[in-house]
Write a protein that holds these residues in place. Structure first.
Motif, PDB file in Angstrom:
ATOM      1  N   TYR A  51     -10.711  -3.084 -15.206  1.00 46.58           N
ATOM      2  CA  TYR A  51      -9.902  -4.167 -14.657  1.00 46.58           C
ATOM      3  C   TYR A  51      -8.991  -3.640 -13.546  1.00 46.58           C
ATOM      4  CZ  TYR A  51      -7.145  -8.441 -14.429  1.00 46.58           C
ATOM      5  OH  TYR A  51      -6.533  -9.592 -13.994  1.00 46.58           O
ATOM      6  N   ILE A  52      -8.391  -2.502 -13.761  1.00 47.86           N
ATOM      7  CA  ILE A  52      -7.537  -1.908 -12.733  1.00 47.86           C
ATOM      8  C   ILE A  52      -8.364  -1.565 -11.500  1.00 47.86           C
ATOM      9  CG2 ILE A  52      -6.124   0.114 -12.177  1.00 47.86           C
ATOM     10  CD1 ILE A  52      -5.162   0.093 -15.092  1.00 47.86           C
ATOM     11  N   TYR A  53      -9.584  -1.071 -11.708  1.00 48.04           N
ATOM     12  CA  TYR A  53     -10.473  -0.790 -10.569  1.00 48.04           C
ATOM     13  C   TYR A  53     -10.778  -2.081  -9.816  1.00 48.04           C
ATOM     14  CZ  TYR A  53     -14.647   0.424  -7.914  1.00 48.04           C
ATOM     15  OH  TYR A  53     -15.572   0.595  -6.905  1.00 48.04           O
ATOM     16  N   TYR A  54     -11.049  -3.144 -10.549  1.00 49.44           N
ATOM     17  CA  TYR A  54     -11.299  -4.449  -9.935  1.00 49.44           C
ATOM     18  C   TYR A  54     -10.104  -4.904  -9.097  1.00 49.44           C
ATOM     19  CZ  TYR A  54     -10.775  -9.579 -10.073  1.00 49.44           C
ATOM     20  OH  TYR A  54     -10.497 -10.889  -9.763  1.00 49.44           O
ATOM     21  N   ILE A  55      -8.903  -4.741  -9.636  1.00 45.08           N
ATOM     22  CA  ILE A  55      -7.696  -5.148  -8.911  1.00 45.08           C
ATOM     23  C   ILE A  55      -7.527  -4.313  -7.644  1.00 45.08           C
ATOM     24  CG2 ILE A  55      -5.168  -5.254  -8.991  1.00 45.08           C
ATOM     25  CD1 ILE A  55      -6.495  -7.372 -10.707  1.00 45.08           C
ATOM     26  N   ASN A  56      -7.587  -3.020  -7.777  1.00 41.59           N
ATOM     27  CA  ASN A  56      -7.345  -2.134  -6.628  1.00 41.59           C
ATOM     28  C   ASN A  56      -8.403  -2.315  -5.548  1.00 41.59           C
ATOM     29  OD1 ASN A  56      -5.015  -0.985  -7.726  1.00 41.59           O
ATOM     30  ND2 ASN A  56      -6.147   0.639  -8.760  1.00 41.59           N
ATOM     31  N   THR A  57      -9.651  -2.451  -5.957  1.00 40.98           N
ATOM     32  CA  THR A  57     -10.737  -2.608  -4.986  1.00 40.98           C
ATOM     33  C   THR A  57     -10.638  -3.951  -4.285  1.00 40.98           C
ATOM     34  OG1 THR A  57     -12.150  -1.230  -6.396  1.00 40.98           O
ATOM     35  CG2 THR A  57     -13.235  -2.511  -4.666  1.00 40.98           C
ATOM     36  N   SER A  58     -10.323  -4.996  -5.031  1.00 35.00           N
ATOM     37  CA  SER A  58     -10.161  -6.322  -4.422  1.00 35.00           C
ATOM     38  C   SER A  58      -9.049  -6.305  -3.383  1.00 35.00           C
ATOM     39  CB  SER A  58      -9.842  -7.358  -5.500  1.00 35.00           C
ATOM     40  OG  SER A  58     -10.911  -7.513  -6.396  1.00 35.00           O
ATOM     41  N   ARG A  59      -7.937  -5.716  -3.724  1.00 36.83           N
ATOM     42  CA  ARG A  59      -6.806  -5.679  -2.799  1.00 36.83           C
ATOM     43  C   ARG A  59      -7.177  -4.904  -1.521  1.00 36.83           C
ATOM     44  NH1 ARG A  59      -2.126  -7.465  -5.332  1.00 36.83           N
ATOM     45  NH2 ARG A  59      -0.897  -6.649  -3.601  1.00 36.83           N
ATOM     46  N   GLU A  60      -7.946  -3.848  -1.691  1.00 36.37           N
ATOM     47  CA  GLU A  60      -8.360  -3.073  -0.517  1.00 36.37           C
ATOM     48  C   GLU A  60      -9.295  -3.884   0.377  1.00 36.37           C
ATOM     49  OE1 GLU A  60     -10.707   1.117   0.542  1.00 36.37           O
ATOM     50  OE2 GLU A  60     -10.123   0.666  -1.526  1.00 36.37           O
ATOM     51  N   ILE A  61     -10.281  -4.545  -0.220  1.00 36.07           N
ATOM     52  CA  ILE A  61     -11.237  -5.331   0.561  1.00 36.07           C
ATOM     53  C   ILE A  61     -10.539  -6.503   1.252  1.00 36.07           C
ATOM     54  CG2 ILE A  61     -13.264  -6.830   0.411  1.00 36.07           C
ATOM     55  CD1 ILE A  61     -14.261  -5.105  -1.893  1.00 36.07           C
ATOM     56  N   LEU A  62      -9.577  -7.096   0.592  1.00 43.60           N
ATOM     57  CA  LEU A  62      -8.882  -8.258   1.143  1.00 43.60           C
ATOM     58  C   LEU A  62      -7.745  -7.893   2.088  1.00 43.60           C
ATOM     59  CD1 LEU A  62      -8.701 -10.509  -2.059  1.00 43.60           C
ATOM     60  CD2 LEU A  62     -10.273 -10.724  -0.116  1.00 43.60           C
ATOM     61  N   GLY A  63      -7.487  -6.606   2.238  1.00 41.53           N
ATOM     62  CA  GLY A  63      -6.440  -6.155   3.146  1.00 41.53           C
ATOM     63  C   GLY A  63      -5.041  -6.380   2.618  1.00 41.53           C
ATOM     64  N   LEU A  64      -4.901  -6.409   1.292  1.00 42.75           N
ATOM     65  CA  LEU A  64      -3.592  -6.586   0.669  1.00 42.75           C
ATOM     66  C   LEU A  64      -2.964  -5.227   0.384  1.00 42.75           C
ATOM     67  CD1 LEU A  64      -4.501  -9.403  -1.888  1.00 42.75           C
ATOM     68  CD2 LEU A  64      -3.750  -9.629   0.496  1.00 42.75           C
ATOM     69  N   PRO A  65      -1.641  -5.147   0.333  1.00 41.45           N
ATOM     70  CA  PRO A  65      -0.996  -3.863   0.053  1.00 41.45           C
ATOM     71  C   PRO A  65      -1.354  -3.351  -1.340  1.00 41.45           C
ATOM     72  CG  PRO A  65       0.599  -5.653  -0.006  1.00 41.45           C
ATOM     73  CD  PRO A  65      -0.654  -6.224   0.546  1.00 41.45           C
ATOM     74  N   PRO A  66      -1.471  -2.043  -1.523  1.00 40.17           N
ATOM     75  CA  PRO A  66      -1.792  -1.503  -2.853  1.00 40.17           C
ATOM     76  C   PRO A  66      -0.656  -1.739  -3.839  1.00 40.17           C
ATOM     77  CG  PRO A  66      -1.212   0.270  -1.330  1.00 40.17           C
ATOM     78  CD  PRO A  66      -1.297  -0.988  -0.512  1.00 40.17           C
ATOM     79  N   LEU A  67      -1.000  -1.713  -5.119  1.00 42.14           N
ATOM     80  CA  LEU A  67       0.021  -1.859  -6.148  1.00 42.14           C
ATOM     81  C   LEU A  67       1.011  -0.715  -6.071  1.00 42.14           C
ATOM     82  CD1 LEU A  67      -2.184  -2.865  -9.235  1.00 42.14           C
ATOM     83  CD2 LEU A  67      -0.875  -4.377  -7.741  1.00 42.14           C
ATOM     84  N   ASP A  68       2.292  -1.037  -6.256  1.00 43.27           N
ATOM     85  CA  ASP A  68       3.305   0.023  -6.232  1.00 43.27           C
ATOM     86  C   ASP A  68       4.199   0.013  -7.464  1.00 43.27           C
ATOM     87  OD1 ASP A  68       4.987  -2.128  -5.872  1.00 43.27           O
ATOM     88  OD2 ASP A  68       5.653  -1.561  -3.865  1.00 43.27           O
ATOM     89  N   GLY A  69       3.952  -0.916  -8.390  1.00 38.94           N
ATOM     90  CA  GLY A  69       4.736  -0.973  -9.613  1.00 38.94           C
ATOM     91  C   GLY A  69       6.039  -1.715  -9.474  1.00 38.94           C
ATOM     92  N   GLN A  70       6.460  -1.988  -8.252  1.00 38.21           N
ATOM     93  CA  GLN A  70       7.735  -2.678  -8.033  1.00 38.21           C
ATOM     94  C   GLN A  70       7.543  -4.188  -7.857  1.00 38.21           C
ATOM     95  OE1 GLN A  70      10.652  -0.931  -8.290  1.00 38.21           O
ATOM     96  NE2 GLN A  70       9.220   0.700  -8.879  1.00 38.21           N
ATOM     97  N   ARG A  71       6.485  -4.563  -7.180  1.00 38.82           N
ATOM     98  CA  ARG A  71       6.212  -5.987  -6.975  1.00 38.82           C
ATOM     99  C   ARG A  71       5.497  -6.526  -8.212  1.00 38.82           C
ATOM    100  NH1 ARG A  71       4.209  -3.612  -2.434  1.00 38.82           N
ATOM    101  NH2 ARG A  71       2.088  -4.095  -3.140  1.00 38.82           N
ATOM    102  N   LYS A  72       6.059  -7.564  -8.778  1.00 39.51           N
ATOM    103  CA  LYS A  72       5.508  -8.126 -10.009  1.00 39.51           C
ATOM    104  C   LYS A  72       5.455  -9.651  -9.887  1.00 39.51           C
ATOM    105  CE  LYS A  72       7.508  -4.420 -12.818  1.00 39.51           C
ATOM    106  NZ  LYS A  72       8.394  -4.090 -13.965  1.00 39.51           N
ATOM    107  N   GLY A  73       4.443 -10.215 -10.523  1.00 36.63           N
ATOM    108  CA  GLY A  73       4.372 -11.671 -10.520  1.00 36.63           C
ATOM    109  C   GLY A  73       3.030 -12.183 -10.964  1.00 36.63           C
ATOM    110  N   TRP A  74       3.049 -13.314 -11.646  1.00 36.29           N
ATOM    111  CA  TRP A  74       1.815 -14.007 -12.015  1.00 36.29           C
ATOM    112  C   TRP A  74       2.174 -15.385 -12.555  1.00 36.29           C
ATOM    113  CZ3 TRP A  74      -0.229 -15.224 -17.150  1.00 36.29           C
ATOM    114  CH2 TRP A  74      -1.490 -15.841 -17.100  1.00 36.29           C
TER     115      TRP A  74
END
Length: 373
Positions: free
Chosen positions: A345-368
């Protein structure tokens, strides 16, 4: 990242797209959190906020279009495995503990016109269906970027709640007068409520839940939709869209391919969750419908239990340039299934963000927030 209503509407109506939207529509199935806890998940990850998903804050418009009143729900039996209760319609409902969040009916109140007339009043219009304080709150929230929503009962789904699938599907042919009366009653109430509300606040998103299909296709075809459901949908949608409403979204699992054209003709312009396992391929559908139809979801949830190579292949296909021109909220096609490894799941999140040009997770930004609306 928190989106404004303006940016979300722009995205879903194929306007200027400055950033892709990446969400979790529904969240995990029951039991997955415990699986992830055993794999070392943080509390933020189990609560879904640790992945910095995009969301748009939303508020109900203040009008109630659903059934009201009825019987007082009563628990009839409870064991360590299930709860059986009687609901407002007098149905016997069973909820399996630890396996489901929605109880299933064991019986239904409507079989013919006489039995429908006994519950019809629960669906009829009255002025107290509108909470004017809530309408004012929605109007003020909208000024601060919050999306104003209105939900209406499904033309298929609410009748199913009354009759069950088998009786309902037969009654379109054997009791058409009954079906006309049920849907017309729902339609008139929805129209009268939302017509009043929309004179005071622009409803941004009209939403309807149908869940009318499985892997083999929908339970009703285009002719039934056109004959029974279209007058209802169009009555409400034409009125609201004339007052500024831009989005009409429909939630239905399963293979909806054969009825998409019919629902587009009803006014629907957003569909979700677009399940690949049921034959809903958002890339093929985008090629077919262009900017006539937007989607939320569409990424195969089952692929997360496969290999990372398979996940990458799915993401590169679904997140190709064709899909980045608006009208797309990227996310899984329903709840995250049990057996999904946290690492995948973490791989899915990180890869999706990279393909979509979104900033990588940094642990500080939270939300859902759930984006199933």
């Amino acid at each position: 990242m928190k989106w404004t209503r303006e940016d979300y509407i722009e995205l879903m109506t194929f306007g200027n797209v400055e950033r892709q939207m990446f969400v979790e529509l529904f969240g995990p199935l029951i039991g997955l959190e415990e699986e992830w806890k055993g794999q070392g998940a943080s509390q933020d990850q189990m609560n879904m906020i640790g992945f910095d998903f995009d969301y748009v804050p939303k508020i109900n418009c203040g009008g109630d279009t659903f059934r009201r009143g009825g019987l007082k729900p009563t628990v009839l039996e409870e064991t360590h495995e299930y709860i059986i209760h009687m609901d407002d319609l007098g149905r016997t409902m069973k909820l399996c503990k630890g396996k489901a969040t929605i109880p299933l009916p064991l019986d239904y109140p409507v079989k013919d016109m006489d039995s429908w007339l006994k519950v019809k009043s629960m669906y009829q219009f009255s002025e107290d269906r509108i909470n004017w304080d809530a309408v004012e709150a929605a109007k003020n929230a909208q000024k601060n970027g919050v999306l104003v929503r209105a939900d209406i009962p499904g033309g298929f789904d609410e009748a199913r709640e009354l009759m069950g699938e088998e009786e309902l599907c037969l009654s379109y042919y054997t009791q058409p007068e009954l079906m006309y009366d049920i849907i017309d009653t729902i339609s008139q109430t929805a129209y009268q409520v939302l017509d009043r509300v929309s004179d005071h606040v622009v409803i941004d998103n009209l939403s309807v839940h149908e869940d009318m299909a499985g892997k083999s296709g929908p339970l009703i075809g285009p002719n039934i939709i056109t004959k029974f459901i279209k007058p209802y949908y169009r009555s409400v949608w034409d009125m609201l869209s004339s007052k500024g409403t831009k989005i009409f979204s429909q939630d239905s699992d399963g293979d909806m391919n054969s009825v998409i054209d019919s629902f587009l003709d009803c006014g629907v312009n957003v569909m979700y969750p677009a399940e690949p396992a049921a034959g809903m391929d958002i890339v093929k559908l985008r090629k077919k419908y262009g900017d006539r139809l937007a989607f939320k979801g569409g990424i195969d949830k089952h692929i997360l239990r496969s290999s990372k190579d398979a996940i990458l292949k799915e993401l590169e296909y679904k997140m190709q340039p064709l899909m980045k021109g608006g009208g797309m909220v990227f996310g899984l096609d329903h709840r995250i299934p049990n057996g999904t490894p946290l690492e995948n799941y973490i791989y899915y999140i990180n890869t999706s963000r990279e393909i979509l040009g979104l900033p990588p997770l940094d642990g500080q930004r939270k939300g859902w927030e759930r984006m199933a609306f």
